[in-house]
Design a protein around this motif. Structure first.
Motif, PDB file in Angstrom:
ATOM      1  N   LEU A  71     -32.045 -23.397  24.749  1.00  0.00           N
ATOM      2  CA  LEU A  71     -31.886 -24.474  25.726  1.00  0.00           C
ATOM      3  C   LEU A  71     -31.076 -25.655  25.201  1.00  0.00           C
ATOM      4  N   ASN A  72     -31.126 -25.884  23.872  1.00  0.00           N
ATOM      5  CA  ASN A  72     -30.704 -27.185  23.374  1.00  0.00           C
ATOM      6  C   ASN A  72     -29.651 -27.141  22.277  1.00  0.00           C
ATOM      7  N   TYR A  92     -35.119 -19.139  31.643  1.00  0.00           N
ATOM      8  CA  TYR A  92     -36.364 -19.254  32.422  1.00  0.00           C
ATOM      9  C   TYR A  92     -37.586 -19.163  31.510  1.00  0.00           C
ATOM     10  N   TYR A  93     -37.623 -18.140  30.666  1.00  0.00           N
ATOM     11  CA  TYR A  93     -38.781 -17.978  29.788  1.00  0.00           C
ATOM     12  C   TYR A  93     -38.808 -19.045  28.698  1.00  0.00           C
ATOM     13  N   LEU A 127     -31.797 -26.746  37.798  1.00  0.00           N
ATOM     14  CA  LEU A 127     -30.664 -25.853  37.554  1.00  0.00           C
ATOM     15  C   LEU A 127     -31.099 -24.390  37.628  1.00  0.00           C
ATOM     16  N   ILE A 128     -32.188 -24.062  36.923  1.00  0.00           N
ATOM     17  CA  ILE A 128     -32.654 -22.678  36.899  1.00  0.00           C
ATOM     18  C   ILE A 128     -33.158 -22.260  38.277  1.00  0.00           C
ATOM     19  N   PHE A 129     -33.853 -23.170  38.953  1.00  0.00           N
ATOM     20  CA  PHE A 129     -34.350 -22.869  40.310  1.00  0.00           C
ATOM     21  C   PHE A 129     -33.186 -22.513  41.232  1.00  0.00           C
ATOM     22  N   GLY A 130     -32.121 -23.310  41.191  1.00  0.00           N
ATOM     23  CA  GLY A 130     -30.962 -23.049  42.044  1.00  0.00           C
ATOM     24  C   GLY A 130     -30.285 -21.733  41.723  1.00  0.00           C
ATOM     25  N   GLU A 131     -30.161 -21.422  40.446  1.00  0.00           N
ATOM     26  CA  GLU A 131     -29.518 -20.161  40.054  1.00  0.00           C
ATOM     27  C   GLU A 131     -30.314 -18.962  40.541  1.00  0.00           C
ATOM     28  N   TYR A 141     -40.734 -16.012  40.126  1.00  0.00           N
ATOM     29  CA  TYR A 141     -40.056 -17.058  39.358  1.00  0.00           C
ATOM     30  C   TYR A 141     -39.983 -18.356  40.153  1.00  0.00           C
ATOM     31  N   LEU A 142     -39.603 -18.257  41.404  1.00  0.00           N
ATOM     32  CA  LEU A 142     -39.425 -19.462  42.230  1.00  0.00           C
ATOM     33  C   LEU A 142     -40.750 -20.187  42.448  1.00  0.00           C
ATOM     34  N   GLN A 143     -41.835 -19.410  42.616  1.00  0.00           N
ATOM     35  CA  GLN A 143     -43.137 -20.053  42.786  1.00  0.00           C
ATOM     36  C   GLN A 143     -43.545 -20.788  41.518  1.00  0.00           C
ATOM     37  N   THR A 144     -43.318 -20.166  40.375  1.00  0.00           N
ATOM     38  CA  THR A 144     -43.648 -20.806  39.102  1.00  0.00           C
ATOM     39  C   THR A 144     -42.828 -22.066  38.897  1.00  0.00           C
ATOM     40  N   LEU A 145     -41.535 -21.990  39.180  1.00  0.00           N
ATOM     41  CA  LEU A 145     -40.666 -23.158  39.010  1.00  0.00           C
ATOM     42  C   LEU A 145     -41.018 -24.267  39.996  1.00  0.00           C
TER      43      LEU A 145
END
Length: 302
Positions: free
Chosen positions: A221-222, A243-244, A270-274, A287-291
């Motif tokens: 990520l960084n 995501y993970y 960003l990840i949600f949109g992708e 994934y979307l519910q978790t985000l």
């Protein structure tokens, strides 16, 4: 008498010369006509033969053209019909024992298939897998100080190659290439198995194990080195790695040791949109519910 013979010979020479002159004069026309007739005949013959071959190929392909396996069939093929994955379960809902059984089943599948047949040194995929994990645990990457120590950028850019060396890296690349369609369920299974501490008699991961996972999450990520590795991977693998990594950092936040101070508020939208814009993910709704839950937590108004 001699004059007659001479006249006859002269006449013969004139006639033959005239014929030869006419032949030479019209030679190109004659040759072109003859060659054109032969070329046309050969062209028609090849066209007929091509039509015959096309017909034969079409007949051979009828009913024999291989069709790609649907996701459910592919999961049954690799993990077995009794696997929760084959029945449509998401890795998040699976028990630790089921997660480990899925990983072992995949390794057996590799041993029996084409991916590792070219490898002379490693024949046991599970042993190789656990060896790679142990190697990665010994020396986690540096996830800070890139700004004032450029040498760390170089170290991170070659991190996996330096640690695993060429042979193991080549094997990993082969698996990512030839088994790419299994990447999504495997990444989920691997994440939740690692979070269990690689030991199914524990409900949660130990602090030491999570610290190692946190460092790799921060690496992807960084750091520029982590980004460079993901840029070279399939976009789906890169997305799910991020995501993970977010889930790992969230878990670290929950336990109070986000030592680098990674701010998930930057990554979550960003990840949600992708993920929302893709149509090739098996567990997109999960994934979307978790985000969504994470965004409600991190963006809530105090």
């Amino acid at each position: 008498m001699a004059k007659r013979i001479s006249f006859f010979l002269l006449l013969t020479v004139i006639v033959i010369g005239t014929i030869v002159a006419l032949v030479v004069w019209k030679w190109d026309v004659v040759v072109e006509r003859i060659s054109e007739e032969k070329v046309n005949a050969e062209r028609h013959a090849w066209m007929e033969r091509t039509r015959e071959l096309e017909g034969i190929i079409i007949e051979m392909q009828k009913g024999t053209e291989p069709k790609p396996l649907r996701p459910a069939e592919r999961l049954r093929q690799v993990f077995g019909p009794s696997s929760p994955l084959a029945k449509g379960a998401a890795p998040r809902t699976m028990k630790c024992v089921e997660l480990e059984q899925s990983l072992r089943a995949f390794c057996k599948y590799l041993d029996a298939g084409e991916t590792f047949r070219s490898q002379k040194t490693y024949r046991d995929s599970w042993a190789l897998f656990t060896d790679i994990l142990a190697t990665l645990e010994k020396k986690p990457p540096t996830i800070s100080a890139e700004a004032y120590r450029p040498s760390i950028i170089i170290e991170n850019s070659y991190y996996f190659f330096r640690l695993l060396r060429r042979e193991k890296m080549n094997i990993v690349r082969e698996v990512l290439q030839y088994e790419a369609d299994l990447a999504e369920p495997l990444m989920g299974v691997l994440y939740y198995w690692l979070m269990s501490g690689q030991s199914c008699d524990k409900q949660q991961s130990s602090t030491a194990n999570l610290d190692i996972m946190y460092r790799y999450a921060g690496f992807f990520l960084n750091t520029l080195g982590g980004h460079s590795y993901l840029y070279r991977r399939d976009s789906r693998i890169s997305l799910l790695t991020n995501y993970y990594s977010i889930l790992v950092v969230h878990e670290a936040n929950s336990r109070g040791f986000n030592e680098v101070g990674l701010d998930l508020r930057f990554f979550l939208p960003l990840i949600f949109g992708e993920i929302q814009n893709r149509n090739d993910l098996l567990y997109a709704e999960d994934y979307l519910q978790t985000l969504t839950d994470l965004q409600l937590q991190y963006f809530r108004v105090e």
